[in-house]
Design an enzyme around this catalytic site. Structure first.
Site, PDB file in Angstrom:
ATOM      1  N   GLU A   1      88.909  39.853  15.629  1.00 12.32           N
ATOM      2  CA  GLU A   1      87.661  39.182  16.007  1.00 12.32           C
ATOM      3  C   GLU A   1      87.924  37.978  16.906  1.00 12.32           C
ATOM      4  O   GLU A   1      87.216  37.771  17.899  1.00 12.32           O
ATOM      5  CB  GLU A   1      86.889  38.733  14.753  1.00 12.32           C
ATOM      6  CG  GLU A   1      86.461  39.873  13.846  1.00 12.32           C
ATOM      7  CD  GLU A   1      87.495  40.241  12.789  1.00 12.32           C
ATOM      8  OE1 GLU A   1      87.128  40.941  11.829  1.00 12.32           O
ATOM      9  OE2 GLU A   1      88.678  39.832  12.899  1.00 12.32           O
TER      10      GLU A   1
ATOM     11  N   CYS B   1      87.282  37.820   8.024  1.00 15.24           N
ATOM     12  CA  CYS B   1      87.761  36.815   7.073  1.00 15.24           C
ATOM     13  C   CYS B   1      86.968  35.519   7.300  1.00 15.24           C
ATOM     14  O   CYS B   1      86.228  35.397   8.284  1.00 15.24           O
ATOM     15  CB  CYS B   1      89.258  36.582   7.273  1.00 15.24           C
ATOM     16  SG  CYS B   1      89.655  35.637   8.766  1.00 15.24           S
TER      17      CYS B   1
ATOM     18  N   HIS C   1      93.555  37.325  14.884  1.00 17.96           N
ATOM     19  CA  HIS C   1      92.829  38.421  14.258  1.00 17.96           C
ATOM     20  C   HIS C   1      92.026  39.132  15.344  1.00 17.96           C
ATOM     21  O   HIS C   1      91.734  38.565  16.403  1.00 17.96           O
ATOM     22  CB  HIS C   1      91.886  37.883  13.182  1.00 17.96           C
ATOM     23  CG  HIS C   1      92.604  37.365  11.979  1.00 17.96           C
ATOM     24  ND1 HIS C   1      91.961  37.165  10.778  1.00 17.96           N
ATOM     25  CD2 HIS C   1      93.897  37.003  11.775  1.00 17.96           C
ATOM     26  CE1 HIS C   1      92.832  36.710   9.886  1.00 17.96           C
ATOM     27  NE2 HIS C   1      94.010  36.600  10.479  1.00 17.96           N
TER      28      HIS C   1
ATOM     29  N   CYS D   1      87.378  34.094  10.822  1.00 15.51           N
ATOM     30  CA  CYS D   1      86.686  34.883  11.839  1.00 15.51           C
ATOM     31  C   CYS D   1      85.176  34.746  11.718  1.00 15.51           C
ATOM     32  O   CYS D   1      84.471  34.655  12.724  1.00 15.51           O
ATOM     33  CB  CYS D   1      87.114  36.338  11.760  1.00 15.51           C
ATOM     34  SG  CYS D   1      88.852  36.572  12.220  1.00 15.51           S
TER      35      CYS D   1
END
Length: 155
Positions: free
Chosen positions: A53, A81, A51, A84
């Site tokens: 992040e 999420c 992701h 993250c």
């Protein structure tokens, strides 16, 4: 100044509108007003943990030579999420700025766990500060541009 940092995250996320390596998500880590790292989502390169992040945290940790990102802030085009958020907490990042919500991307078919950062913060006793709806209009524009793509993949 904060808007400038979110613009860096948005610009990075926009790369996935032409060279689709993941969804329309970008992040930027800043320390003392200086950009440390910028990355986008690259999960379609066969790693579900990539992701924006997480990629940005990895770059920042490498650049600073430490896992401890105390004093850093992260700008994310979409609410992080749970994975993250946990990584942000463990990296000791002090503040999250995000534009769109988990609900906004879940509506577009992304496989999100509908647990907000505020709930995660409360349940986990995290000290990270959360600033939501930062540059929301611009981040929604990014998602709308994603919506118009004919050959996109949601995951």
């Amino acid at each position: 100044m904060q808007k400038k940092f979110m613009q860096r995250a948005i610009k990075e996320a926009r790369k996935n509108l032409t060279d689709i390596q993941g969804g329309p998500f970008g992040a930027c880590i800043v320390k003392r007003g200086r950009v440390i790292a910028v990355a986008r989502n690259t999960v379609l390169k066969n790693d579900a943990t990539c992701h924006a992040e997480i990629n940005t945290i990895r770059l920042a940790a490498k650049k600073l030579g430490t896992f401890d990102l105390s004093g850093c802030e992260i700008y994310s085009t979409t609410e992080p999420c749970p994975m993250c958020f946990a990584a942000i907490h463990w990296a000791k990042i002090v503040k999250i700025y995000y534009g769109t919500t988990i609900s906004d991307v879940k509506k577009r078919g992304f496989n999100e766990l509908a647990i907000s950062n505020r709930v995660l913060k409360k349940l986990g006793g995290s000290a990270v500060k959360i600033i939501r709806d930062h540059a929301r209009k611009e981040c929604l524009g990014l998602l709308k541009d994603w919506d118009r793509l004919p050959d996109k993949q949601v995951y």
